[in-house]
Design an enzyme around this catalytic site. Structure first.
Site, PDB file in Angstrom:
ATOM      1  N   LYS A 143      -3.443   6.289   3.643  1.00 49.27           N
ATOM      2  CA  LYS A 143      -4.507   7.276   3.859  1.00 49.27           C
ATOM      3  C   LYS A 143      -5.410   7.391   2.630  1.00 49.27           C
ATOM      4  CE  LYS A 143      -5.241  11.913   5.727  1.00 49.27           C
ATOM      5  NZ  LYS A 143      -4.584  13.103   6.325  1.00 49.27           N
ATOM      6  N   THR A 144      -4.819   7.598   1.470  1.00 53.55           N
ATOM      7  CA  THR A 144      -5.631   7.704   0.261  1.00 53.55           C
ATOM      8  C   THR A 144      -6.209   6.347  -0.126  1.00 53.55           C
ATOM      9  OG1 THR A 144      -3.632   7.505  -1.109  1.00 53.55           O
ATOM     10  CG2 THR A 144      -4.424   9.731  -0.626  1.00 53.55           C
ATOM     11  N   ASN A 178       0.120   4.509  -0.145  1.00 52.19           N
ATOM     12  CA  ASN A 178      -0.345   5.558   0.757  1.00 52.19           C
ATOM     13  C   ASN A 178      -1.587   5.051   1.491  1.00 52.19           C
ATOM     14  OD1 ASN A 178      -1.561   7.819   1.987  1.00 52.19           O
ATOM     15  ND2 ASN A 178      -0.741   9.204   0.444  1.00 52.19           N
ATOM     16  N   ILE A 237       0.860  -1.184   0.000  1.00 54.50           N
ATOM     17  CA  ILE A 237       0.000   0.000   0.000  1.00 54.50           C
ATOM     18  C   ILE A 237       0.898   1.236   0.000  1.00 54.50           C
ATOM     19  CG2 ILE A 237      -1.845   1.218   1.181  1.00 54.50           C
ATOM     20  CD1 ILE A 237      -2.628  -1.537   0.087  1.00 54.50           C
ATOM     21  N   LYS A 288      -0.958  -3.797  -5.727  1.00 55.86           N
ATOM     22  CA  LYS A 288      -2.045  -4.341  -6.543  1.00 55.86           C
ATOM     23  C   LYS A 288      -3.123  -3.320  -6.903  1.00 55.86           C
ATOM     24  CE  LYS A 288      -1.688  -9.131  -4.921  1.00 55.86           C
ATOM     25  NZ  LYS A 288      -2.415 -10.233  -4.266  1.00 55.86           N
ATOM     26  N   GLY A 289      -3.263  -2.247  -6.170  1.00 60.79           N
ATOM     27  CA  GLY A 289      -4.313  -1.279  -6.463  1.00 60.79           C
ATOM     28  C   GLY A 289      -5.586  -1.557  -5.686  1.00 60.79           C
ATOM     29  N   GLY A 303      -8.669   0.594  -6.206  1.00 60.88           N
ATOM     30  CA  GLY A 303      -9.805   1.363  -6.718  1.00 60.88           C
ATOM     31  C   GLY A 303     -11.092   0.572  -6.787  1.00 60.88           C
ATOM     32  N   GLU A 304     -10.999  -0.711  -7.191  1.00 58.56           N
ATOM     33  CA  GLU A 304     -12.194  -1.527  -7.387  1.00 58.56           C
ATOM     34  C   GLU A 304     -12.581  -2.351  -6.164  1.00 58.56           C
ATOM     35  OE1 GLU A 304     -12.373  -0.490 -11.602  1.00 58.56           O
ATOM     36  OE2 GLU A 304     -10.707  -0.740 -10.248  1.00 58.56           O
TER      37      GLU A 304
END
Length: 754
Positions: free
Chosen positions: A648-649, A646, A644, A716-717, A719-720
């Site tokens: 926080k975001t 960040n 990860i 890995k991201g 967003g989804e």
């Protein structure tokens, strides 16, 4: 420094560093109103466009009378299919990177009406208000034809989309005999579920500002998730040369799929600007936001069978979703069932049905968001039949390999998600029977669901540069749709170069920058982040090499790892350090700046693994026993997403996804009048979304997960993954509270009382 060395160093630094929860670097600009969006750029002679929507669902335009509109002072043009400029005939000219199979929609192409709300004219005037008023004076005569917007009527005509047309990968081949196993198993469930059409409603309306320059060049400010995709589309449609067009999108006020494709306002605005040779701004209304991209409706069947110990014997997942008459849009819906749980007998099937509606589009976690609702609800129904705790049932059937691909996972910390999420939520105190918990007039229920999303990496490039005063400028033509891309990329660059975050200026949203993929699929950090970090590493290596060559004896004799950037200096040594101003080093080397350009592509070894992000979602729902009103009062989302960058975001992203999942479960529903073939609740008053009072405690946990396969960063991201599984967890919590299964979203009080 060669690329292999750079990638090795990325992996080493990523493994050593931990993400820091820093504030958004672009936050101040946004709260101070300094961030400019596509509809906020200005040029002398600005004009404004308004798209007139069709009043019928299907048919043809018989005539368009625009004389009254053109008589108004300040009205400059009314574009229709009768006077539009000549356009390319072949479909490929209108296909963008994310186009599905079929014929792309071409606004003002001819007299045919494909769906209600389709633009039939564009009015250009000296103010937006005047353009809108003038559009109301245009008299359009139509010839109506029969239309079909009722999805349940269209289900019988469902067909498998053609793989030859592009944009669709068929479901995995069956394994075993799922139908026979379903019949033979001692315990089974076989149910049907549905999800409605859901519509993109970002705060920033879709729009653009097109500015022609005296040189013949055009600058287009567009709300987009990919400036390069937009540019390539416009070059093909209008014949621009590469140096005649620039697309800029520094800030996007929300998109999550709606900005992947160029929408109809863009070619309309470019048509007008080319003809008038004046700047044109076209911004859609909130009602018009319901006339293009949306999550498609789905009808799904899930059948599960198990032995008496809860081990799955059969998994069947069949789905039908809507598409338009002119394109075959397909979400990958059924694949997840064959990947998420271990089972020897699996059959997956997916079809589409054509309706007289605009083509659906990707919407946050496309396919997974709809598909995990019935799958995870069915797992709960099976657990009920077995009298097994639903979390235990998921662990009994935990998949150690991807059954669809017969591949190991590059990493999978889903067990840890279950463990840490359950502990935080207090799941051990959950009674097995429904209607067992209440407080005053509210029934209380606890539900759980699993989430999964692909972890993907695409080719991406970045350029990094350091100036004499120690400023690091990094650029890539990616986007920031509100996800924190500016911040994450700045962090990665600072980490790679070895400078403070404040010394980094990351630039995006400009087609002149290094190539980047569309921002979507949760692959931006994985793809662009890897390139940004690699460019920073290479830049640092160049500075070190120059210091050792031109910095004098102390630098020449120092080990490369002992040389570092320190503000506007380079330094080496311990204790009594040798320091040299960057400006002096560049002067000695005959350079104004030092820069590095890097392209990072996915590694071949990824093909030997299944790569995914996983989550466990725990929900508390309270249902007023007398009124049927539902409150989701507590959510714990435990996510395994590799490194990860960040926290926080990233936590903000997951929380936003949870809100979206609550919205999917309880609120969102595109409602049609099938006599008119038109959506009726095309506004934010009647198309319901959560407000502050609907959202309570959301607790996000990031489970430690190391992955050196998924990309050089191991990220890995997120967003989804935040939205996936939430609707199912809410539905399961409502059942636990009430004993009532509602299999058709959204779950509203009329369904609870039915």
């Amino acid at each position: 420094m060669n690329s292999t060395t750079a990638l090795e160093r990325i992996a080493a630094q990523a493994a050593q560093s931990s993400g820091k929860p820093v504030n958004r670097v672009d936050g101040r600009k946004k709260v101070m109103g300094e961030a400019r969006y596509a509809g906020e750029f200005f040029a002398d002679g600005m004009t404004y466009g308004f798209a007139l929507p069709s009043r019928i669902a299907t048919g043809r335009i018989v005539s368009i009378e625009a004389a009254r509109a053109l008589e108004l002072p300040g009205v400059l043009m009314v574009l229709t299919h009768e006077n539009r400029p000549n356009m390319p005939l072949h479909d490929d000219a209108y296909k963008d990177q994310s186009a599905p199979g079929g014929m792309p929609f071409r606004p003002l192409w001819d007299d045919r009406i494909w769906y209600s709300g389709q633009p039939v004219a564009l009015v250009i005037a000296e103010s937006h208000e005047l353009a809108r008023h003038a559009a109301s004076l245009i008299d359009v005569t139509y010839e109506r034809t029969d239309h079909r917007t009722d999805f349940r009527e269209a289900e019988a005509d469902a067909y498998p989309p053609s793989t030859e047309k592009g944009g669709f990968e068929p479901p995995p081949a069956p394994r075993g005999d799922a139908d026979a196993a379903l019949m033979a198993a001692p315990v089974s469930i076989d149910q049907r579920y549905s999800t409605p059409a859901e519509y993109h409603n970002p705060i920033e309306l879709h729009g653009c500002t097109v500015i022609p320059e005296p040189s013949g060049k055009f600058t287009v400010y567009e709300k987009t998730q990919g400036v390069l995709n937009t540019k390539q589309y416009l070059m093909k449609v209008f014949g621009f040369a590469d140096d005649e067009l620039e697309v800029i999108s520094p800030f996007v006020g929300g998109a999550f799929g709606s900005g992947l494709r160029p929408q109809y306002h863009l070619p309309l605005a470019v048509m007008a600007a080319r003809d008038l040779k004046r700047p044109v701004r076209v911004v859609l209304t909130r009602q018009q936001m319901f006339t293009f991209a949306h999550r498609p409706m789905s009808l799904q069947r899930v059948a599960l069978a198990a032995n008496k110990d809860g081990k799955l014997q059969a998994v069947i997942h069949e789905a039908v979703s809507e598409t338009s008459q002119y394109e075959d849009y397909c979400d990958v819906m059924v694949n997840w069932a064959g990947q998420l749980y271990a089972c020897d007998n699996v059959r997956l099937d997916y079809k589409v049905s054509k309706l007289d509606v605009p083509t659906p589009a990707d919407m946050r976690a496309p396919g997974a968001a709809q598909a995990l609702f019935p799958l995870e609800m069915a797992m709960d129904e099976l657990a009920e039949s077995l009298a097994i705790d639903p979390l235990k049932l998921r662990l009994i059937n935990y998949a150690e390999r991807d059954g669809n691909k017969n591949l190991p996972f590059s990493s999978k910390a889903l067990r840890e998600c279950f463990e840490e999420g359950a502990a935080r939520f207090g799941w051990e105190n959950r009674p097995l029977a429904p209607r067992s918990m209440r407080e005053d007039n509210e029934l209380i229920g606890w539900g759980v669901a699993t989430g999964i999303w692909d972890a993907m990496q695409n080719e991406a490039s970045a350029r990094a540069e350091i100036t004499a005063d120690g400023r690091v400028i990094v650029g890539s033509a990616t986007a920031d749709i509100g996800t924190g891309t500016y911040t994450a990329m700045s962090q990665l660059a600072a980490d790679a170069v070895g400078v403070p975050l404040e010394a980094v200026d990351f630039r995006l949203g400009d087609s002149r920058l290094s190539k980047a993929p569309l921002e979507g699929g949760s692959w931006t950090v994985s793809s662009v982040g890897s390139a940004v970090h690699a460019a920073g590493v290479r830049l640092c290596g160049k500075v070190v090499a120059l210091a050792r060559e031109h910095g004098g004896a102390a630098f020449a004799s120092a080990l490369p790892e002992a040389v570092r950037i320190d503000g506007d200096h380079v330094a080496c040594g311990d204790g009594a350090e040798e320091r040299l101003p960057l400006g002096e080093l560049m002067k000695r080397a005959g350079l104004d700046t030092i820069d590095a350009q890097v392209t990072v592509t996915p590694h071949d070894k990824q093909q030997s693994y299944s790569m995914g992000t996983h989550s466990a979602v725990f929900v508390e729902a309270r249902v007023d026993e007398a009124l049927g009103a539902v409150r989701v009062t507590r959510v714990v989302s435990a996510v395994a997403a590799g490194r990860i960058v960040n926290p926080k975001t990233a936590a903000s992203q997951v929380s936003g996804g949870v809100v979206w999942g609550i919205s999917m479960a309880l609120h969102e529903n595109g409602q049609f009048d099938h006599e008119l073939g038109r959506q009726m609740n095309h506004n934010l008053s009647e198309y319901h979304v959560p407000v502050n009072a609907d959202v309570h405690d959301i607790d996000v946990i990031f489970v430690d997960e190391h992955d050196d396969i998924v990309n050089p960063l191991g990220a890995k991201g997120v967003g989804e993954i935040g939205v996936v599984g939430v609707a199912a967890a809410v539905a399961n919590a409502i059942w636990h509270a009430t004993g009532k299964r509602v299999r058709d979203l959204p779950i509203t009080l009329d369904k609870l009382f039915a």
